[in-house]
Motif scaffolding. Structure first.
Motif, PDB file in Angstrom:
ATOM      1  N   GLY A   1      -5.005  -0.550  14.561  1.00 35.40           N
ATOM      2  CA  GLY A   1      -3.556  -0.623  14.428  1.00 35.40           C
ATOM      3  C   GLY A   1      -3.041  -1.916  13.845  1.00 35.40           C
ATOM      4  O   GLY A   1      -1.848  -2.215  13.960  1.00 35.40           O
ATOM      5  N   SER A   2      -3.887  -2.702  13.194  1.00 38.96           N
ATOM      6  CA  SER A   2      -3.461  -3.956  12.570  1.00 38.96           C
ATOM      7  C   SER A   2      -3.047  -3.659  11.133  1.00 38.96           C
ATOM      8  O   SER A   2      -3.852  -3.721  10.205  1.00 38.96           O
ATOM      9  N   ARG A   3      -1.792  -3.303  10.934  1.00 41.05           N
ATOM     10  CA  ARG A   3      -1.327  -2.845   9.628  1.00 41.05           C
ATOM     11  C   ARG A   3      -1.265  -3.975   8.604  1.00 41.05           C
ATOM     12  O   ARG A   3      -1.731  -3.839   7.477  1.00 41.05           O
ATOM     13  N   SER A   4      -0.677  -5.103   8.989  1.00 40.22           N
ATOM     14  CA  SER A   4      -0.457  -6.168   8.013  1.00 40.22           C
ATOM     15  C   SER A   4      -1.768  -6.796   7.565  1.00 40.22           C
ATOM     16  O   SER A   4      -2.014  -6.977   6.364  1.00 40.22           O
ATOM     17  N   GLY A   5      -2.645  -7.138   8.526  1.00 39.28           N
ATOM     18  CA  GLY A   5      -3.926  -7.729   8.159  1.00 39.28           C
ATOM     19  C   GLY A   5      -4.800  -6.769   7.370  1.00 39.28           C
ATOM     20  O   GLY A   5      -5.500  -7.164   6.431  1.00 39.28           O
ATOM     21  N   GLY A   6      -4.741  -5.479   7.725  1.00 37.11           N
ATOM     22  CA  GLY A   6      -5.529  -4.494   6.999  1.00 37.11           C
ATOM     23  C   GLY A   6      -5.033  -4.305   5.581  1.00 37.11           C
ATOM     24  O   GLY A   6      -5.827  -4.183   4.644  1.00 37.11           O
ATOM     25  N   ALA A   7      -3.715  -4.295   5.374  1.00 37.00           N
ATOM     26  CA  ALA A   7      -3.166  -4.102   4.033  1.00 37.00           C
ATOM     27  C   ALA A   7      -3.529  -5.267   3.118  1.00 37.00           C
ATOM     28  O   ALA A   7      -3.791  -5.080   1.924  1.00 37.00           O
ATOM     29  N   ALA A   8      -3.566  -6.476   3.664  1.00 37.61           N
ATOM     30  CA  ALA A   8      -3.916  -7.642   2.840  1.00 37.61           C
ATOM     31  C   ALA A   8      -5.355  -7.563   2.356  1.00 37.61           C
ATOM     32  O   ALA A   8      -5.654  -7.825   1.181  1.00 37.61           O
ATOM     33  N   LEU A   9      -6.270  -7.189   3.245  1.00 40.68           N
ATOM     34  CA  LEU A   9      -7.671  -7.049   2.841  1.00 40.68           C
ATOM     35  C   LEU A   9      -7.854  -5.899   1.864  1.00 40.68           C
ATOM     36  O   LEU A   9      -8.672  -5.980   0.939  1.00 40.68           O
ATOM     37  N   LEU A  10      -7.108  -4.812   2.073  1.00 42.71           N
ATOM     38  CA  LEU A  10      -7.217  -3.671   1.165  1.00 42.71           C
ATOM     39  C   LEU A  10      -6.746  -4.044  -0.232  1.00 42.71           C
ATOM     40  O   LEU A  10      -7.354  -3.640  -1.237  1.00 42.71           O
ATOM     41  N   ALA A  11      -5.667  -4.821  -0.309  1.00 43.25           N
ATOM     42  CA  ALA A  11      -5.193  -5.274  -1.622  1.00 43.25           C
ATOM     43  C   ALA A  11      -6.227  -6.168  -2.295  1.00 43.25           C
ATOM     44  O   ALA A  11      -6.437  -6.089  -3.515  1.00 43.25           O
ATOM     45  N   LYS A  12      -6.919  -7.000  -1.514  1.00 37.98           N
ATOM     46  CA  LYS A  12      -7.949  -7.864  -2.074  1.00 37.98           C
ATOM     47  C   LYS A  12      -9.094  -7.045  -2.661  1.00 37.98           C
ATOM     48  O   LYS A  12      -9.578  -7.332  -3.767  1.00 37.98           O
ATOM     49  N   ALA A  13      -9.527  -6.001  -1.937  1.00 33.93           N
ATOM     50  CA  ALA A  13     -10.602  -5.156  -2.441  1.00 33.93           C
ATOM     51  C   ALA A  13     -10.151  -4.349  -3.652  1.00 33.93           C
ATOM     52  O   ALA A  13     -10.912  -4.150  -4.600  1.00 33.93           O
ATOM     53  N   ALA A  14      -8.902  -3.888  -3.645  1.00 32.62           N
ATOM     54  CA  ALA A  14      -8.402  -3.103  -4.773  1.00 32.62           C
ATOM     55  C   ALA A  14      -8.278  -3.958  -6.028  1.00 32.62           C
ATOM     56  O   ALA A  14      -8.615  -3.508  -7.135  1.00 32.62           O
ATOM     57  N   VAL A  15      -7.804  -5.190  -5.877  1.00 30.50           N
ATOM     58  CA  VAL A  15      -7.709  -6.083  -7.031  1.00 30.50           C
ATOM     59  C   VAL A  15      -9.094  -6.377  -7.597  1.00 30.50           C
ATOM     60  O   VAL A  15      -9.277  -6.516  -8.815  1.00 30.50           O
ATOM     61  N   GLY A  16     -10.096  -6.423  -6.730  1.00 24.73           N
ATOM     62  CA  GLY A  16     -11.462  -6.650  -7.188  1.00 24.73           C
ATOM     63  C   GLY A  16     -12.100  -5.453  -7.866  1.00 24.73           C
ATOM     64  O   GLY A  16     -13.223  -5.559  -8.371  1.00 24.73           O
ATOM     65  N   GLY A  17     -11.414  -4.299  -7.863  1.00 23.68           N
ATOM     66  CA  GLY A  17     -11.936  -3.121  -8.557  1.00 23.68           C
ATOM     67  C   GLY A  17     -12.838  -2.254  -7.713  1.00 23.68           C
ATOM     68  O   GLY A  17     -13.700  -1.545  -8.252  1.00 23.68           O
TER      69      GLY A  17
END
Length: 384
Positions: free
Chosen positions: A142-158
């Motif tokens: 249920g950690s939405r904010s921390g999870g979204a930040a890591l997901l954006a990092k992985a998505a930017v990395g391709g």
């Protein structure tokens, strides 16, 4: 000469002298080693060649070992070898190269040290660790904010799976209100993930084009992408079956194997091509989420009789995606799409709906009016 078992054999044709009864064998200090403080010292057997290898070479070997590790224990056990390897193993280069198999954590073994290990790999730049940790944090912890930040990092990395997961969040507005949905952004992320070879993203984009969901409607192009997704799934399944050599009928059509050999469940959408192959293993993150919710007694979808008894809504309940190999759970009520026929199945994406339709739901789906009438009849039967 006496052996370890106590037997005697001749040495050079000369019989050994008979041992004296009650006499103990004596070992020379050279053979026994020096004894200090009641403990025997181990004599030096030669130079330690590991000390002569430069650190950069040892680190390169360590990184290749991390990239080929088959389990987390293969990677972490090297740290216990000596102080030097333990120190070199803490370098970012090692954690950044950790293989997906070494990151395959289990829901039953989840703990704070496991989370720190994944976080250490994610901080070192390991995109697979970022994706696994974000799925666990976003949907399980249920950690939405921390999870979204890591997901954006992985998505930017391709990372293809991270791009598709971010597209699902955009389609559903997960972690926010219904008005937070961004269909165009979801379709764009699906297109990017599909370009990197993600099968579910390719299938999702095909359904979006067929329905005009977030993009301009183009049924012909959507159908072409769906066929391309099935063809890619077929090629990946054949490659995996050939590599594992555990499925002897991998090269035979479905008519020859009669629906699968040895009771192995076949991949649902490959039947369109006349093939029957075992389903691909779910991603580590999806398997973790499925096991996590199963251990807590959360069902993938409510039974139809239960839904009818509560008015068919399940108002106070957040539901899982009905595709058993997905594991995603709603972040708000009525977030996922429901089956338009029975209303009992919930899906986080069209790709999951298509997979579950041929896998199980096609045989279970009954129009809502039929099972509502049946539920009412069953409720009235005891009163009569």
């Amino acid at each position: 000469m006496r052996t370890r078992s106590g037997s005697l054999y001749t040495c050079g044709g000369v019989e050994p002298a008979a041992p004296v009864a009650g006499q103990k064998r004596k070992r020379s200090p050279a053979a026994a080693g020096e004894v200090c403080g009641g403990r025997r010292k181990r004599q030096a057997s030669g130079p330690d060649y590991l000390d002569g290898i430069p650190d950069d070479l040892v680190l390169s070997i360590f990184s290749k070992l991390a990239a080929s590790a088959n389990s987390p224990s293969d990677l972490l056990s090297v740290h216990l070898t000596c102080k030097r390897l333990n120190g070199l193993g803490q370098q970012d280069m090692v954690f950044a190269k950790a293989s997906p198999a070494s990151l395959a954590v289990k829901a039953a073994a989840w703990s704070e040290p496991v989370q720190r290990f994944l976080k250490r790999c994610a901080d070192a730049g390991n995109l697979e660790a970022c994706y696994i940790l974000v799925q666990i944090r976003f949907y399980c912890l249920g950690s939405r904010s921390g999870g979204a930040a890591l997901l954006a990092k992985a998505a930017v990395g391709g990372h293809p799976a991270a791009l598709y997961s971010l597209a699902v969040i955009q389609f559903n507005g997960s972690g926010g209100a219904k008005t937070d949905r961004d269909l165009r952004a979801g379709a764009a992320l699906c297109a990017r993930s599909a370009a990197l070879g993600h099968v579910d993203a390719l299938r999702e984009l095909g359904h979006c084009l067929q329905d005009g969901y977030g993009v301009r409607r183009d049924p012909a192009e959507g159908r072409r992408l769906l066929v391309a997704a099935n063809a890619r799934e077929l090629s990946l399944a054949l490659a995996a079956a050939a590599a594992s050599a555990t499925y002897p009928f991998a090269s035979l059509p479905i008519s020859a194997v009669a629906g699968g050999a040895g009771g192995v469940s076949s991949s649902p959408l490959l039947s369109d091509f006349g093939w029957s192959l075992p389903e691909a293993e779910p991603h580590t993150a999806n398997q973790f989420m499925s096991d996590w919710w199963a251990s807590r007694g959360v069902q993938a979808c409510a039974k139809k009789t239960d839904a009818a008894a509560t008015g068919g809504d399940g108002e106070g309940e957040l539901r899982l995606c009905s595709h058993m190999r997905c594991g995603r759970k709603e972040t708000r009520r009525h977030e996922f799409r429901r089956c338009s026929v029975c209303g009992a199945a919930n899906y986080c994406s069209r790709a999951c709906q298509a997979l579950d339709w041929k896998r199980a739901h096609k045989a279970q789906c009954v129009p809502m009016d039929r099972w509502l009438v049946g539920a009412a009849a069953n409720a009235a039967a005891p009163q009569q």
